[in-house]
Design a protein around this motif. Sequence first.
Motif, PDB file in Angstrom:
ATOM      1  N   LYS A 214       0.817  -1.214   0.000  1.00 18.94           N
ATOM      2  CA  LYS A 214       0.000   0.000   0.000  1.00 18.94           C
ATOM      3  C   LYS A 214       0.852   1.265   0.000  1.00 18.94           C
ATOM      4  O   LYS A 214       0.500   2.266  -0.617  1.00 18.94           O
ATOM      5  N   TRP A 215       1.982   1.219   0.746  1.00 12.95           N
ATOM      6  CA  TRP A 215       2.784   2.437   0.865  1.00 12.95           C
ATOM      7  C   TRP A 215       3.427   2.861  -0.449  1.00 12.95           C
ATOM      8  O   TRP A 215       3.874   3.997  -0.603  1.00 12.95           O
ATOM      9  N   LYS A 216       3.439   1.951  -1.460  1.00 12.86           N
ATOM     10  CA  LYS A 216       4.017   2.296  -2.752  1.00 12.86           C
ATOM     11  C   LYS A 216       3.011   2.943  -3.695  1.00 12.86           C
ATOM     12  O   LYS A 216       3.374   3.382  -4.775  1.00 12.86           O
ATOM     13  N   ILE A 217       1.729   2.961  -3.300  1.00 15.65           N
ATOM     14  CA  ILE A 217       0.676   3.517  -4.159  1.00 15.65           C
ATOM     15  C   ILE A 217       0.508   5.001  -3.884  1.00 15.65           C
ATOM     16  O   ILE A 217       0.256   5.414  -2.747  1.00 15.65           O
ATOM     17  N   ASN A 218       0.666   5.789  -4.935  1.00 19.16           N
ATOM     18  CA  ASN A 218       0.483   7.244  -4.854  1.00 19.16           C
ATOM     19  C   ASN A 218      -0.483   7.644  -5.958  1.00 19.16           C
ATOM     20  O   ASN A 218      -0.265   7.321  -7.131  1.00 19.16           O
ATOM     21  N   PHE A 219      -1.553   8.361  -5.572  1.00 21.21           N
ATOM     22  CA  PHE A 219      -2.616   8.678  -6.526  1.00 21.21           C
ATOM     23  C   PHE A 219      -2.110   9.516  -7.701  1.00 21.21           C
ATOM     24  O   PHE A 219      -2.639   9.422  -8.812  1.00 21.21           O
ATOM     25  N   ILE A 220      -1.096  10.327  -7.483  1.00 20.60           N
ATOM     26  CA  ILE A 220      -0.571  11.193  -8.547  1.00 20.60           C
ATOM     27  C   ILE A 220       0.770  10.684  -9.077  1.00 20.60           C
ATOM     28  O   ILE A 220       1.564  11.442  -9.636  1.00 20.60           O
ATOM     29  N   ASP A 221       1.009   9.393  -8.896  1.00 16.87           N
ATOM     30  CA  ASP A 221       2.244   8.808  -9.412  1.00 16.87           C
ATOM     31  C   ASP A 221       2.053   8.487 -10.885  1.00 16.87           C
ATOM     32  O   ASP A 221       1.699   7.368 -11.266  1.00 16.87           O
ATOM     33  N   TRP A 222       2.259   9.494 -11.740  1.00 19.19           N
ATOM     34  CA  TRP A 222       1.985   9.337 -13.160  1.00 19.19           C
ATOM     35  C   TRP A 222       2.913   8.326 -13.822  1.00 19.19           C
ATOM     36  O   TRP A 222       2.539   7.676 -14.795  1.00 19.19           O
ATOM     37  N   GLN A 223       4.117   8.199 -13.321  1.00 23.13           N
ATOM     38  CA  GLN A 223       5.028   7.189 -13.853  1.00 23.13           C
ATOM     39  C   GLN A 223       4.433   5.786 -13.710  1.00 23.13           C
ATOM     40  O   GLN A 223       4.419   4.993 -14.650  1.00 23.13           O
ATOM     41  N   ARG A 224       3.888   5.484 -12.537  1.00 23.82           N
ATOM     42  CA  ARG A 224       3.295   4.173 -12.301  1.00 23.82           C
ATOM     43  C   ARG A 224       1.994   4.014 -13.084  1.00 23.82           C
ATOM     44  O   ARG A 224       1.719   2.945 -13.640  1.00 23.82           O
ATOM     45  N   ILE A 225       1.167   5.102 -13.123  1.00 23.80           N
ATOM     46  CA  ILE A 225      -0.129   5.025 -13.792  1.00 23.80           C
ATOM     47  C   ILE A 225       0.032   4.759 -15.287  1.00 23.80           C
ATOM     48  O   ILE A 225      -0.672   3.936 -15.866  1.00 23.80           O
ATOM     49  N   TRP A 226       0.976   5.449 -15.933  1.00 25.42           N
ATOM     50  CA  TRP A 226       1.124   5.339 -17.372  1.00 25.42           C
ATOM     51  C   TRP A 226       2.038   4.188 -17.806  1.00 25.42           C
ATOM     52  O   TRP A 226       1.795   3.536 -18.816  1.00 25.42           O
ATOM     53  N   PHE A 227       3.115   3.974 -17.053  1.00 29.45           N
ATOM     54  CA  PHE A 227       4.115   2.990 -17.481  1.00 29.45           C
ATOM     55  C   PHE A 227       4.225   1.774 -16.565  1.00 29.45           C
ATOM     56  O   PHE A 227       4.938   0.826 -16.882  1.00 29.45           O
ATOM     57  N   GLY A 228       3.492   1.794 -15.408  1.00 29.75           N
ATOM     58  CA  GLY A 228       3.609   0.685 -14.476  1.00 29.75           C
ATOM     59  C   GLY A 228       4.946   0.730 -13.761  1.00 29.75           C
ATOM     60  O   GLY A 228       5.580   1.784 -13.626  1.00 29.75           O
ATOM     61  N   ASN A 229       5.413  -0.436 -13.322  1.00 31.54           N
ATOM     62  CA  ASN A 229       6.688  -0.500 -12.626  1.00 31.54           C
ATOM     63  C   ASN A 229       7.870  -0.695 -13.556  1.00 31.54           C
ATOM     64  O   ASN A 229       9.025  -0.682 -13.117  1.00 31.54           O
ATOM     65  N   ALA A 230       7.580  -0.909 -14.828  1.00 30.10           N
ATOM     66  CA  ALA A 230       8.654  -1.083 -15.803  1.00 30.10           C
ATOM     67  C   ALA A 230       9.228   0.277 -16.192  1.00 30.10           C
ATOM     68  O   ALA A 230       8.531   1.303 -16.143  1.00 30.10           O
ATOM     69  N   PRO A 231      10.491   0.326 -16.566  1.00 27.55           N
ATOM     70  CA  PRO A 231      11.087   1.598 -17.008  1.00 27.55           C
ATOM     71  C   PRO A 231      10.464   2.070 -18.317  1.00 27.55           C
ATOM     72  O   PRO A 231       9.854   1.288 -19.056  1.00 27.55           O
ATOM     73  N   VAL A 232      10.638   3.370 -18.595  1.00 25.53           N
ATOM     74  CA  VAL A 232      10.063   3.944 -19.812  1.00 25.53           C
ATOM     75  C   VAL A 232      10.591   3.231 -21.047  1.00 25.53           C
ATOM     76  O   VAL A 232       9.875   3.053 -22.043  1.00 25.53           O
ATOM     77  N   GLU A 233      11.820   2.794 -21.013  1.00 22.53           N
ATOM     78  CA  GLU A 233      12.428   2.126 -22.166  1.00 22.53           C
ATOM     79  C   GLU A 233      11.679   0.849 -22.553  1.00 22.53           C
ATOM     80  O   GLU A 233      11.765   0.386 -23.692  1.00 22.53           O
ATOM     81  N   PHE A 234      10.922   0.280 -21.598  1.00 21.98           N
ATOM     82  CA  PHE A 234      10.191  -0.956 -21.885  1.00 21.98           C
ATOM     83  C   PHE A 234       9.087  -0.728 -22.905  1.00 21.98           C
ATOM     84  O   PHE A 234       8.642  -1.672 -23.564  1.00 21.98           O
ATOM     85  N   MET A 235       8.641   0.535 -23.082  1.00 21.62           N
ATOM     86  CA  MET A 235       7.612   0.816 -24.070  1.00 21.62           C
ATOM     87  C   MET A 235       8.091   0.456 -25.476  1.00 21.62           C
ATOM     88  O   MET A 235       7.332  -0.060 -26.298  1.00 21.62           O
ATOM     89  N   LEU A 236       9.364   0.696 -25.767  1.00 23.00           N
ATOM     90  CA  LEU A 236       9.913   0.316 -27.065  1.00 23.00           C
ATOM     91  C   LEU A 236       9.937  -1.200 -27.200  1.00 23.00           C
ATOM     92  O   LEU A 236       9.640  -1.751 -28.272  1.00 23.00           O
ATOM     93  N   GLU A 237      10.244  -1.877 -26.098  1.00 21.29           N
ATOM     94  CA  GLU A 237      10.241  -3.335 -26.116  1.00 21.29           C
ATOM     95  C   GLU A 237       8.841  -3.883 -26.333  1.00 21.29           C
ATOM     96  O   GLU A 237       8.646  -4.883 -27.035  1.00 21.29           O
ATOM     97  N   VAL A 238       7.823  -3.229 -25.720  1.00 19.46           N
ATOM     98  CA  VAL A 238       6.437  -3.635 -25.918  1.00 19.46           C
ATOM     99  C   VAL A 238       6.068  -3.526 -27.395  1.00 19.46           C
ATOM    100  O   VAL A 238       5.405  -4.413 -27.949  1.00 19.46           O
ATOM    101  N   PHE A 239       6.511  -2.444 -28.034  1.00 25.98           N
ATOM    102  CA  PHE A 239       6.232  -2.274 -29.463  1.00 25.98           C
ATOM    103  C   PHE A 239       6.828  -3.409 -30.277  1.00 25.98           C
ATOM    104  O   PHE A 239       6.167  -3.999 -31.143  1.00 25.98           O
ATOM    105  N   CYS A 240       8.086  -3.745 -29.980  1.00 24.16           N
ATOM    106  CA  CYS A 240       8.757  -4.825 -30.710  1.00 24.16           C
ATOM    107  C   CYS A 240       8.091  -6.173 -30.433  1.00 24.16           C
ATOM    108  O   CYS A 240       7.878  -6.975 -31.350  1.00 24.16           O
ATOM    109  N   ARG A 241       7.750  -6.428 -29.154  1.00 24.99           N
ATOM    110  CA  ARG A 241       7.089  -7.674 -28.798  1.00 24.99           C
ATOM    111  C   ARG A 241       5.739  -7.806 -29.514  1.00 24.99           C
ATOM    112  O   ARG A 241       5.394  -8.864 -30.044  1.00 24.99           O
ATOM    113  N   THR A 242       4.975  -6.694 -29.520  1.00 22.10           N
ATOM    114  CA  THR A 242       3.657  -6.713 -30.159  1.00 22.10           C
ATOM    115  C   THR A 242       3.779  -6.990 -31.648  1.00 22.10           C
ATOM    116  O   THR A 242       2.991  -7.764 -32.219  1.00 22.10           O
TER     117      THR A 242
END
Length: 231
Positions: free
Chosen positions: A3-31
């Motif tokens: 619970k202590w890791k949840i922040n309502f305005i944690d936009w990094q977690r909301i948009w990208f989850g716990n993975a780093p931003v670089e993982f978005m490129l990997e998601v594109f390649c995987r997809t």
Amino acid sequence: MEKWKINFIDWQRIWFGNAPVEFMLEVFCRTLIIYVILLFVVKAMGKRMSGQLSISEVAVMLSLGAIVSVPMQLPDRGLLQGVLAFFCAFCFLRGVNYLGERSEEAELLLQGRMCVLVKDGLMQVEEMHKSGISQEQLFAQLRKKKISNLGQVDRGYLEACGLFSVFVSKNPRTGLSVYPRSDEELRVSQRKANDKAVCLVCGTIVVGLGAKQDCANCHSHSWSKDVVISE
């Protein structure tokens, strides 16, 4: 996640989850990779997969939907696991089709059987109940075929794949109107046989109103004068 890791305005977690931003490129390649593999798998399964599906094909398609999400999105899951799952789904479908070709009993068990919903202008009430088809659903399919009353129907089938097949009689009879009851203007325009009555449950025709007698076909006692004369 604690619970202590949840922040309502944690936009990094909301948009990208716990993975780093670089993982978005990997998601594109995987997809992209999974999408290409999926195209080949569906093509290998045959043209039926892009048409009306059978029960086994629906099961495989649902499995494919569950398979593709994991290797595309989760960083701790490899692509080979998804590829193996694709291969298993492909083998399952081919195996089911092989059994169906070799044994009629196996095909009926795996794919289901056809049901007769209308026979010689009469609704087969028991078959409709078993198939879960209501009268209005049946009438809607008949209206698609430009049929105005049950007397025009020689046979109406519900195929194992879920499609409706209708064979129009060469010698149309009088029958129960299939037009919606709410469209009174259209129903009134139909030619009626005033000396006959029709069972509202199965479509049996009798001479006279028959309000106090049971239907010989379905044992109902719901009668109507809405007997349409076929042109």
